[in-house]
Write a protein that holds these residues in place. Sequence first.
Motif, PDB file in Angstrom:
ATOM      1  N   PHE A   1       0.830  -1.205   0.000  1.00 29.05           N
ATOM      2  CA  PHE A   1       0.000   0.000   0.000  1.00 29.05           C
ATOM      3  C   PHE A   1       0.867   1.257   0.000  1.00 29.05           C
ATOM      4  O   PHE A   1       0.600   2.205  -0.752  1.00 29.05           O
ATOM      5  CB  PHE A   1      -0.952   0.000   1.203  1.00 29.05           C
ATOM      6  CG  PHE A   1      -1.792   1.235   1.284  1.00 29.05           C
ATOM      7  CD1 PHE A   1      -2.837   1.429   0.401  1.00 29.05           C
ATOM      8  CD2 PHE A   1      -1.527   2.206   2.243  1.00 29.05           C
ATOM      9  CE1 PHE A   1      -3.609   2.579   0.463  1.00 29.05           C
ATOM     10  CE2 PHE A   1      -2.289   3.354   2.312  1.00 29.05           C
ATOM     11  CZ  PHE A   1      -3.347   3.539   1.421  1.00 29.05           C
ATOM     12  N   LEU A   2       1.906   1.284   0.824  1.00 25.82           N
ATOM     13  CA  LEU A   2       2.810   2.436   0.842  1.00 25.82           C
ATOM     14  C   LEU A   2       3.531   2.600  -0.497  1.00 25.82           C
ATOM     15  O   LEU A   2       3.724   3.721  -0.975  1.00 25.82           O
ATOM     16  CB  LEU A   2       3.823   2.296   1.974  1.00 25.82           C
ATOM     17  CG  LEU A   2       3.267   2.463   3.385  1.00 25.82           C
ATOM     18  CD1 LEU A   2       4.334   2.144   4.415  1.00 25.82           C
ATOM     19  CD2 LEU A   2       2.715   3.862   3.585  1.00 25.82           C
ATOM     20  N   ALA A   3       3.921   1.489  -1.103  1.00 25.11           N
ATOM     21  CA  ALA A   3       4.558   1.552  -2.425  1.00 25.11           C
ATOM     22  C   ALA A   3       3.614   2.147  -3.455  1.00 25.11           C
ATOM     23  O   ALA A   3       4.020   2.958  -4.291  1.00 25.11           O
ATOM     24  CB  ALA A   3       5.010   0.162  -2.856  1.00 25.11           C
ATOM     25  N   LEU A   4       2.357   1.764  -3.373  1.00 21.69           N
ATOM     26  CA  LEU A   4       1.359   2.294  -4.299  1.00 21.69           C
ATOM     27  C   LEU A   4       1.177   3.792  -4.102  1.00 21.69           C
ATOM     28  O   LEU A   4       1.124   4.557  -5.077  1.00 21.69           O
ATOM     29  CB  LEU A   4       0.041   1.545  -4.100  1.00 21.69           C
ATOM     30  CG  LEU A   4      -1.042   1.742  -5.133  1.00 21.69           C
ATOM     31  CD1 LEU A   4      -0.547   1.330  -6.503  1.00 21.69           C
ATOM     32  CD2 LEU A   4      -2.252   0.936  -4.751  1.00 21.69           C
ATOM     33  N   CYS A   5       1.094   4.231  -2.864  1.00 24.50           N
ATOM     34  CA  CYS A   5       0.961   5.668  -2.573  1.00 24.50           C
ATOM     35  C   CYS A   5       2.183   6.444  -3.062  1.00 24.50           C
ATOM     36  O   CYS A   5       2.050   7.532  -3.649  1.00 24.50           O
ATOM     37  CB  CYS A   5       0.763   5.889  -1.083  1.00 24.50           C
ATOM     38  SG  CYS A   5      -0.796   5.290  -0.443  1.00 24.50           S
ATOM     39  N   LEU A   6       3.367   5.902  -2.844  1.00 22.63           N
ATOM     40  CA  LEU A   6       4.579   6.570  -3.303  1.00 22.63           C
ATOM     41  C   LEU A   6       4.666   6.594  -4.827  1.00 22.63           C
ATOM     42  O   LEU A   6       5.170   7.563  -5.410  1.00 22.63           O
ATOM     43  CB  LEU A   6       5.813   5.892  -2.702  1.00 22.63           C
ATOM     44  CG  LEU A   6       6.000   6.093  -1.199  1.00 22.63           C
ATOM     45  CD1 LEU A   6       7.145   5.226  -0.692  1.00 22.63           C
ATOM     46  CD2 LEU A   6       6.241   7.541  -0.863  1.00 22.63           C
ATOM     47  N   ASP A   7       4.184   5.545  -5.483  1.00 29.23           N
ATOM     48  CA  ASP A   7       4.127   5.540  -6.951  1.00 29.23           C
ATOM     49  C   ASP A   7       3.254   6.672  -7.471  1.00 29.23           C
ATOM     50  O   ASP A   7       3.633   7.379  -8.408  1.00 29.23           O
ATOM     51  CB  ASP A   7       3.574   4.204  -7.467  1.00 29.23           C
ATOM     52  CG  ASP A   7       4.659   3.238  -7.863  1.00 29.23           C
ATOM     53  OD1 ASP A   7       5.778   3.694  -8.173  1.00 29.23           O
ATOM     54  OD2 ASP A   7       4.387   2.026  -7.869  1.00 29.23           O
ATOM     55  N   VAL A   8       2.092   6.828  -6.882  1.00 28.90           N
ATOM     56  CA  VAL A   8       1.191   7.901  -7.305  1.00 28.90           C
ATOM     57  C   VAL A   8       1.849   9.259  -7.082  1.00 28.90           C
ATOM     58  O   VAL A   8       1.818  10.134  -7.959  1.00 28.90           O
ATOM     59  CB  VAL A   8      -0.165   7.804  -6.561  1.00 28.90           C
ATOM     60  CG1 VAL A   8      -1.015   9.031  -6.795  1.00 28.90           C
ATOM     61  CG2 VAL A   8      -0.915   6.554  -6.997  1.00 28.90           C
ATOM     62  N   GLY A   9       2.472   9.438  -5.911  1.00 25.46           N
ATOM     63  CA  GLY A   9       3.167  10.693  -5.647  1.00 25.46           C
ATOM     64  C   GLY A   9       4.295  10.965  -6.619  1.00 25.46           C
ATOM     65  O   GLY A   9       4.490  12.095  -7.062  1.00 25.46           O
TER      66      GLY A   9
ATOM     67  N   THR B   1       2.050  -3.166  -9.180  1.00 28.46           N
ATOM     68  CA  THR B   1       1.911  -2.948  -7.737  1.00 28.46           C
ATOM     69  C   THR B   1       0.448  -2.816  -7.353  1.00 28.46           C
ATOM     70  O   THR B   1       0.006  -3.396  -6.350  1.00 28.46           O
ATOM     71  CB  THR B   1       2.696  -1.692  -7.307  1.00 28.46           C
ATOM     72  OG1 THR B   1       4.059  -1.830  -7.708  1.00 28.46           O
ATOM     73  CG2 THR B   1       2.628  -1.479  -5.806  1.00 28.46           C
ATOM     74  N   LEU B   2      -0.313  -2.081  -8.151  1.00 28.77           N
ATOM     75  CA  LEU B   2      -1.749  -1.937  -7.890  1.00 28.77           C
ATOM     76  C   LEU B   2      -2.458  -3.278  -7.977  1.00 28.77           C
ATOM     77  O   LEU B   2      -3.256  -3.638  -7.098  1.00 28.77           O
ATOM     78  CB  LEU B   2      -2.382  -0.954  -8.870  1.00 28.77           C
ATOM     79  CG  LEU B   2      -3.900  -0.826  -8.823  1.00 28.77           C
ATOM     80  CD1 LEU B   2      -4.352  -0.249  -7.488  1.00 28.77           C
ATOM     81  CD2 LEU B   2      -4.406   0.018  -9.975  1.00 28.77           C
TER      82      LEU B   2
ATOM     83  N   GLY C   1      11.617   5.205  -3.234  1.00 28.87           N
ATOM     84  CA  GLY C   1      10.936   4.721  -2.039  1.00 28.87           C
ATOM     85  C   GLY C   1       9.886   3.688  -2.367  1.00 28.87           C
ATOM     86  O   GLY C   1       9.741   2.669  -1.680  1.00 28.87           O
ATOM     87  N   SER C   2       9.137   3.919  -3.432  1.00 29.37           N
ATOM     88  CA  SER C   2       8.132   2.962  -3.878  1.00 29.37           C
ATOM     89  C   SER C   2       8.774   1.634  -4.256  1.00 29.37           C
ATOM     90  O   SER C   2       8.260   0.559  -3.919  1.00 29.37           O
ATOM     91  CB  SER C   2       7.373   3.536  -5.072  1.00 29.37           C
ATOM     92  OG  SER C   2       6.589   2.549  -5.664  1.00 29.37           O
TER      93      SER C   2
END
Length: 181
Positions: free
Chosen positions: A28-36, A92-93, A158-159
């Motif tokens: 989930f954190l990887a997904l959020c960092l990907d979007v960012g 990742t998603l 980070g992602s």
Amino acid sequence: MASSVSGTEEVRVSTLTPLKLVGLVCVFLALCLDVGALLSPAWVTADDQYYLSMWESCWKPVSSVVWSCNSTLATDWQIATLALLLGGAALTLFSFLVALISLCFSSRSRCYKPVAVMLFSAVVLQVCSLVLFPIKFIETISLRVYHEFNWGYGLAWGSTIFSFGGAILYCLNPKNYEDYY
């Protein structure tokens, strides 16, 4: 008074372990960092005169206050970087959705290996894009001012790190670690 102790104990074995929950949080954190990272306007910045994102490149002369911007989808290396990064984000998603659905239903242990394989594939795609980006940037764009790879590039790394951590956690076999739970 004699007490009777039964020789059978009821043991419940759950295939859901804290490792898998931490793995899901990592994904989930990887997904959020990907979007960012994909939405970040700052992959490369140069002394308030230039910035480069995945979508546009902008610069302004020192004596001007007006920024001139162009799309970055005109060069092949920037398209390849974006495609690799989007492919990794899509994997990742998809792995997050599979892990979340398998968590909600009883098919947990059957989905661990496919989630790990998808996450390792996402890591490979993202590492390729993150190595390609600075090499081709330095090779093709000559800036005469100090420039740095900024927080958007860092979010993408980070992602990748969180995806790798999630993949490792989904590879661990919970049967080998029963003593810890």
